[in-house]
Write an enzyme that holds these catalytic residues in place. Structure first.
Site, PDB file in Angstrom:
ATOM      1  CG  ASP A 103      -2.216   1.848   3.098  1.00 35.21           C
ATOM      2  OD1 ASP A 103      -1.414   1.009   2.533  1.00 35.21           O
ATOM      3  OD2 ASP A 103      -1.928   1.969   4.386  1.00 35.21           O
ATOM      4  CE1 TYR A 208       2.161  -2.643   6.840  1.00 40.25           C
ATOM      5  CE2 TYR A 208       2.144  -0.841   8.186  1.00 40.25           C
ATOM      6  CZ  TYR A 208       1.869  -1.296   6.982  1.00 40.25           C
ATOM      7  OH  TYR A 208       1.719  -0.566   5.985  1.00 40.25           O
ATOM      8  CG  HIS A 265      -0.389   2.787  -1.912  1.00 36.74           C
ATOM      9  ND1 HIS A 265      -0.930   1.706  -2.063  1.00 36.74           N
ATOM     10  CD2 HIS A 265      -0.445   3.379  -1.018  1.00 36.74           C
ATOM     11  CE1 HIS A 265      -1.371   1.647  -0.635  1.00 36.74           C
ATOM     12  NE2 HIS A 265      -0.947   2.552  -0.157  1.00 36.74           N
TER      13      HIS A 265
END
Length: 289
Positions: A103, A208, A265
């Site tokens: 990730d 982010y 994931h």
């Protein structure tokens, strides 16, 4: 005999990192976790990798868990995150260097390799595409745009932190349980507790805010990577489309892809034994174990 996991702190790049480690030896494997996890997401990998003869180390990334938590969005730019990786490798030593990332840890691992921050002997990526592949797939259709809706939400001020930490982090725990039935309650509890520490949620979401506009555009000028690279991909990823596994081979001279049907994931926690087997198989084929 299974190697024991040791927990300590390490100074690197002007910060303090809490690390879990197992094994010893001249081959250093650094394992980078994703959002919103912590070093403990690699608990099933560290002893196994130690058994390959590696010194395996999983840090809490900056802003996470027991590691330093600098303030301000700019502190979480990839320039600093990749410098952290270089500094950690320098502090840990080792003749051969293997970088493993999942990730956001995978994003950082790709960028570290592409920027030449560390002379790597091997790169292992779990559910994170090459940055140019991500930019292309995002631009080409709506499948990944729909899956990436949450990123636009994370770019908002204060509201994402409120949602993630309200009711003592209950929404975060629910998110893990909705996506996977394999992650243990004990693991989820670690992530929940970490997230509700004052300032922690903002630090995590700043990954982010500091980087996504650049990642979304892509650079398109990265040199072809020569480091032997293994990509492991859980096919039931709700955030990243399977199309992101296609085309990475055009950007890496020595590229191996292994996909895992029915795995989410959170691949190294959903299928730890299979992930370990794939890493070992690849490492032996490349003369790294």
């Amino acid at each position: 005999m299974t190697a024991a996991i040791r927990t300590t702190t390490l100074a690197a790049n002007g910060l303090s990192f809490t690390i879990d480690e197992a094994g010893e030896g001249d081959t250093m494997a650094l394992l980078l976790h994703g959002f919103p996890e912590a070093r403990q997401s690699w608990a099933r990998q560290l002893p196994f990798l130690a058994g390959l003869g590696w010194h395996a180390v999983a840090p809490d990334l900056r802003g996470y868990g027991g590691s330093s938590r600098p303030t301000g969005k700019a502190a979480y730019h990839l320039d600093h995150l990749t410098d952290d990786v270089a500094a950690l490798f320098a502090a840990l030593g080792g003749k051969r260097k293997i970088l493993i990332g999942h990730d956001w840890g995978g994003v950082i691992a790709w960028q570290t390799a592409l920027r030449g921050k560390v002379a790597l002997d091997g790169l292992v990526i779990l559910n994170a595409p090459h940055p140019d592949v991500f930019a292309r797939v995002l631009a080409d259709g709506w499948a990944q745009k729909r899956k990436s809706w949450y990123v636009a939400f994370f770019l908002l001020p204060w509201l994402p932190e409120w949602l993630m930490t309200r009711e003592l982090g209950k929404p975060l725990a629910q998110m893990f349980r909705q996506h996977s039935d394999k992650i243990t309650d004990a693991q989820i509890e670690i992530y929940r507790r970490n997230a509700i520490v004052p300032g922690a949620a903002t630090a995590m979401i700043n990954y982010y805010r500091a980087n996504f506009p650049v990642l979304e555009r892509g650079a398109g000028t990265h040199p072809k990577l020569t480091v032997p690279t293994l990509m492991i991909w859980g096919e039931d990823d709700l955030a990243l489309d399977i199309a992101l596994t296609r085309g990475n081979e055009h950007h890496v001279a020595d590229f191996t892809l292994r996909t895992l049907p029915g795995v989410s994931h959170w691949v190294q926690q959903d299928a730890p034994d299979r992930v370990n087997e794939l890493i070992a198989e690849w490492a032996r084929a490349k003369g790294l174990a």
